[in-house]
Design an enzyme around this catalytic site. Structure first.
Site, PDB file in Angstrom:
ATOM      1  N   ASP A   1       0.831  -1.204   0.000  1.00 45.02           N
ATOM      2  CA  ASP A   1       0.000   0.000   0.000  1.00 45.02           C
ATOM      3  C   ASP A   1       0.868   1.259   0.000  1.00 45.02           C
ATOM      4  O   ASP A   1       2.069   1.213   0.299  1.00 45.02           O
ATOM      5  CB  ASP A   1      -0.871  -0.052   1.269  1.00 45.02           C
ATOM      6  CG  ASP A   1      -2.186   0.676   1.117  1.00 45.02           C
ATOM      7  OD1 ASP A   1      -2.322   1.466   0.171  1.00 45.02           O
ATOM      8  OD2 ASP A   1      -3.075   0.457   1.957  1.00 45.02           O
TER       9      ASP A   1
ATOM     10  N   ASP B   1     -10.614   1.949  -3.078  1.00 47.38           N
ATOM     11  CA  ASP B   1     -11.143   1.710  -1.732  1.00 47.38           C
ATOM     12  C   ASP B   1     -12.663   1.739  -1.752  1.00 47.38           C
ATOM     13  O   ASP B   1     -13.292   1.456  -0.738  1.00 47.38           O
ATOM     14  CB  ASP B   1     -10.637   2.790  -0.767  1.00 47.38           C
ATOM     15  CG  ASP B   1      -9.277   2.441  -0.207  1.00 47.38           C
ATOM     16  OD1 ASP B   1      -8.772   1.344  -0.533  1.00 47.38           O
ATOM     17  OD2 ASP B   1      -8.712   3.250   0.536  1.00 47.38           O
TER      18      ASP B   1
HETATM   19  C1  DGJ Z   1      -5.797   1.783   2.076  1.00 41.99           C
HETATM   20  C2  DGJ Z   1      -6.174   0.559   1.284  1.00 41.99           C
HETATM   21  O1  DGJ Z   1      -6.611   0.905   0.022  1.00 41.99           O
HETATM   22  C3  DGJ Z   1      -7.197  -0.229   2.076  1.00 41.99           C
HETATM   23  O2  DGJ Z   1      -7.659  -1.304   1.332  1.00 41.99           O
HETATM   24  C4  DGJ Z   1      -6.548  -0.675   3.365  1.00 41.99           C
HETATM   25  O3  DGJ Z   1      -5.500  -1.553   3.065  1.00 41.99           O
HETATM   26  C5  DGJ Z   1      -6.047   0.526   4.137  1.00 41.99           C
HETATM   27  N1  DGJ Z   1      -5.208   1.374   3.331  1.00 41.99           N
HETATM   28  C6  DGJ Z   1      -5.285   0.089   5.345  1.00 41.99           C
HETATM   29  O4  DGJ Z   1      -4.714   1.126   6.016  1.00 41.99           O
END
Ligand code: DGJ
Length: 780
Positions: free
Chosen positions: A477, A545
């Site tokens: 990430d 997300d």
């Molecule tokens: C952002 C990601 O896109 C989410 O899926 C998740 O992993 C969060 N970060 C975790 O902090």
């Protein structure tokens, strides 16, 4: 196939030709890019310029009083020689001047690709690619420009990049160096870009080209969720299935710059490369600078034709390693059900429930390390959080493996929280501008990947955990934009953004190349870094997300213009959705997510017994047709109504296809729906059947009391109890017909309009959807 005939270069792919020539002034002149043509004399195709334009600056008035670079289709242009369109290169020479003029010197054609030294790029492990290297020189400026054109024959893609070499003795400063330039005539063109923000990535936007410049770029330090680097140029009437379209993209994950300029004389200039924003790269004597690779394709079969080229190209020439062409496992990710609050027990319970439903991989997301109980602490640390996983990661991974599941783990290695052991020990590892206040995003600072010590720290720590716990999958990430770009290690801060990317690519190479068995899914707050650079390392990317299926129609739909479904992470999450609070049927959440790499991201213990059955059936269906969903030919159909979206996947040979029909807002009593289909074998007989899906009793709201022998409160316990025990089967339609007939459109049963209900009525309402399986019949 690349051929040179009398100073004309013919670059050919299966269905396209790209033609350029060395003209009398030794400029590399663009002649043609489009549907395949015969090799031969090209005079009739050359854009004419035999009259002097008023106020034009002439290149060589004595030799040709009509030759002004402003009016020539150029493969490359310079500065200060009469071309007033955007220049692909702005270089400050040793004497402080800017004039550059690169002319043809020589060429060579080589089999395969010529790999860049510092950057990821397309590759060929078969016999598909051929590369033309053209050497251009600017003798006065003492510079060489190597221009690379690689044809990928079967996938109809041409890759381009340049390398600039300083042949002089003075240092020169590169302030702008594009990967490619393409000049075309204007055919009433429109520009299509894929823009957005966090949770609304890659929405398609179209605009007619107007005089002047349109720039599709990012300055966030990543390819960004604002403007994906990929864009299209099409004739105005182009549809999903008809018309001419050019596709462009960049194999790069940092600040990008894409230009579409319409000149006063109706020429279109396209450029793609590193964003010149805050870019300044000193090049000492003998040094070279290489740009990332740009890729382009052309189709006269509409947007779907163009997408097909890019999808095949990415699956064959960008994605690499053990997961190339492999079916992706169905996963459960604990993020939306736990956030930072979990225990080993809770996780194992979720994993066991998921396993029973057919899920193949458990992914532990954020919160397993350091003092990470919120997003305020822990990034940068790699010690396992003992409160949550007292027996450590290896033991937890073992438990997951013993359930017969793969195990995946989340990391965010490019970041640091000030509240971390790493920051306390090495504050200098964080990106900050001296003498200025620190700027935070999600309570975190960016690590200085220009620093080799930082890179070593990440490679060692991530690698240790991967090996120790035998990790099968990594979600990598990156959750904030880069701000005050500065590294104490650099003399020229104008190098920062690009050096950061080189640092990231170095880390990814060192972490993942020795561990090709690991399935790597890249992520950046969802789709903030969905680009071809990352896809050279990660076969899939977390698309957004936003897991709301209605929003995903735009997000995944937008991505599908440029990227294959095998690259898109798509999950079924809880309803109401956590990003939009929209309620959508479990069936729709699956039907949308199935066009991608399927996962689940919800707390399974809150599902009713019937919902669990529904999920089990979904996963079984997906597994049975997974190859079709991930690697089939994806077709977007132009819907006749603005509240409908139709997607279809067809396997090679067209023996099997799946179609998705999605409704956004219901319109009362609208005309009948027709399911559009294409890509089938006209003469084969197919059986089309709706994928069975449950309608839960609560869907009928207060209507339900009219069919019960007693008066039940629609929100009361009796109906809640009934809803747990009883579901209806949504309308299943079956048709048998030739491909030719089916491709005339399937007239579907009527939708529910409140006048009665049978199982021959489609219950769509707002956000309803169906999948249709279309199978060629035996003996056909
Ligand atoms: C952002 C990601 O896109 C989410 O899926 C998740 O992993 C969060 N970060 C975790 O902090």
């Amino acid at each position: 196939m690349i051929v040179e005939q009398s100073s004309v270069f013919f670059l050919e792919t299966q269905t396209t030709s790209y033609v350029m020539r060395v003209n009398d002034f030794k400029h590399l002149e663009h002649v043609y890019y489009g549907a395949k043509i015969e090799r031969g004399p090209v005079d009739s195709l050359v854009y004419k310029r035999n009259i002097q334009q008023g106020s034009a600056v002439l290149y060589d008035a004595e030799r040709d009083p009509a030759y002004s670079l402003d009016n020539v289709l150029l493969e490359w242009s310079g500065v200060g020689c009469g071309d007033y369109r955007q220049t692909p290169a702005e270089i400050k020479l040793g004497d402080g001047t800017f004039r550059t003029d690169f002319t043809f010197d020589s060429y060579r054609i080589v089999k395969g690709c010529v790999a860049p030294e510092t950057l990821p790029a397309a590759y060929d492990d078969g016999d598909d690619a051929e590369t033309l290297e053209i050497t251009m020189t600017d003798r006065a400026g003492k510079m060489t420009l190597l221009m690379y054109y690689t044809t990928f024959y079967e996938t109809d893609v041409i890759a381009r990049r340049v390398v600039l070499v300083n042949d002089g003795t003075d240092t020169i400063v590169v302030r702008r160096l594009m990967s490619m330039q393409l000049d075309l005539e204007n055919n009433g063109d429109s520009l299509v870009t894929f823009d957005g923000a966090w949770i609304k990535e890659t929405h398609r936007h179209d605009r007619r080209l107007q005089y002047g410049q349109y720039v599709n770029s990012s300055t966030t330090g990543a390819s960004s969720n604002r403007h994906n680097p990929g864009f299209l140029l099409c004739e105005n009437e182009t549809t999903e299935s008809h018309g001419s379209v050019y596709g462009f993209n960049l194999v790069y994950s940092g600040n990008h710059y894409g230009l579409a300029e319409l000149s006063p004389t109706d020429l279109v200039r396209v450029q793609l490369g590193i964003n010149p924003f805050c870019f300044e790269w000193p090049l000492a004597a003998g040094e070279r600078f290489e740009t990332p690779e740009a890729v382009m394709t052309y189709s006269n079969r509409g947007f779907n034709g163009m997408s097909a080229h890019f999808h095949d190209f990415i699956n064959r020439h960008i994605v690499r390693g053990d997961w190339k062409g492999m079916e992706r496992p169905v996963l459960i990710n604990n993020w939306e059900s736990c956030f930072f609050r979990f225990t080993r027990r809770k996780l194992l319970r979720l994993a066991r429930q998921a396993r029973r439903l057919g899920v193949e991989m458990f992914v532990l997301d954020d919160g397993w390390f350091g003092d990470r109980d919120s997003d305020k602490a822990g990034l940068g640390d790699y010690r396992i959080n003992q409160k949550k996983l007292p027996r450590g990661m290896r033991s937890f991974a073992k438990d997951i493996h013993s359930l017969g599941m793969k195990f995946g783990l989340w990391f965010e290695p490019e970041m640091v929280n000030p509240d971390s052991d790493l920051f306390r020990a090495h504050p200098e590892y964080a990106v900050q501008t001296p003498g200025r206040n620190s700027l935070f995003g999600r309570n975190q600072l960016v690590l200085d990947l220009c620093n080799p010590a930082v890179r070593d720290y990440i490679v060692e720590n991530v690698g240790r955990i991967l090996d120790d716990a035998d990790i099968d999958y990594v979600k990598w990430d990156m959750n904030r934009h880069i701000s005050d770009a500065y590294s104490p290690l650099l003399d020229s801060q104008g190098e920062f953004y690009h050096r950061y990317m080189l640092g990231l690519y170095d880390i990814l190479t060192r972490v993942f190349r020795p561990r090709p068995q690991i399935l790597f899914e890249s992520c950046s707050s969802g789709g903030n870094r969905f680009d071809l650079g990352m896809l050279c390392f990660s076969p899939q990317v977390w698309s957004s997300d936003d897991t709301d299926p209605v929003e995903r129609l735009s997000i995944q739909g937008g991505l599908s213009y440029l990227y294959p479904l095998s690259a898109m992470g798509a999950h079924v999450s809880a309803s109401p959705n956590q990003q939009t609070l929209r309620e959508a049927a479990l069936s729709t959440r699956f039907n949308v997510a199935s066009f991608g790499c399927l996962g689940y991201e919800l707390d399974l213990k809150h599902l009713t017994r019937l919902e669990r059955k529904e999920v089990r059936d979904q996963i079984a269906f997906y597994k049975a047709h997974r190859r079709l969903f991930q690697y089939g030919r994806m077709i977007r159909h132009t819907a006749q109504k603005d509240n409908k979206v139709y997607w279809q996947c067809v396997n090679p040979g067209a023996t099997e296809s799946v179609a998705g029909s999605f409704q956004t807002m219901v319109h009362a009593a609208e005309g009948n729906d027709v399911l559009p289909l294409s890509g089938l074998n006209a003469d084969s007989v197919y059986r089309l059947q709706t994928k069975p899906q449950r309608i839960f009793v609560r869907r009928f709201g207060s209507l339900i009391k009219h069919i019960l022998p007693f008066d039940a409160n629609p929100n009361g316990p009796v109906l809640r109890w009934l809803d747990r025990l009883y579901a209806l089967t949504d309308c299943v339609e079956t048709y048998e017909a030739s491909g030719k007939t089916l491709m005339r459109g399937v007239r579907l049963n009527n939708q529910f309009i409140g006048t009665g209900y049978t199982n021959r009525i489609r219950m769509l309402c707002d956000f309803g959807s169906n999948l249709y399986l279309i199978e060629q019949q035996p003996g056909q």
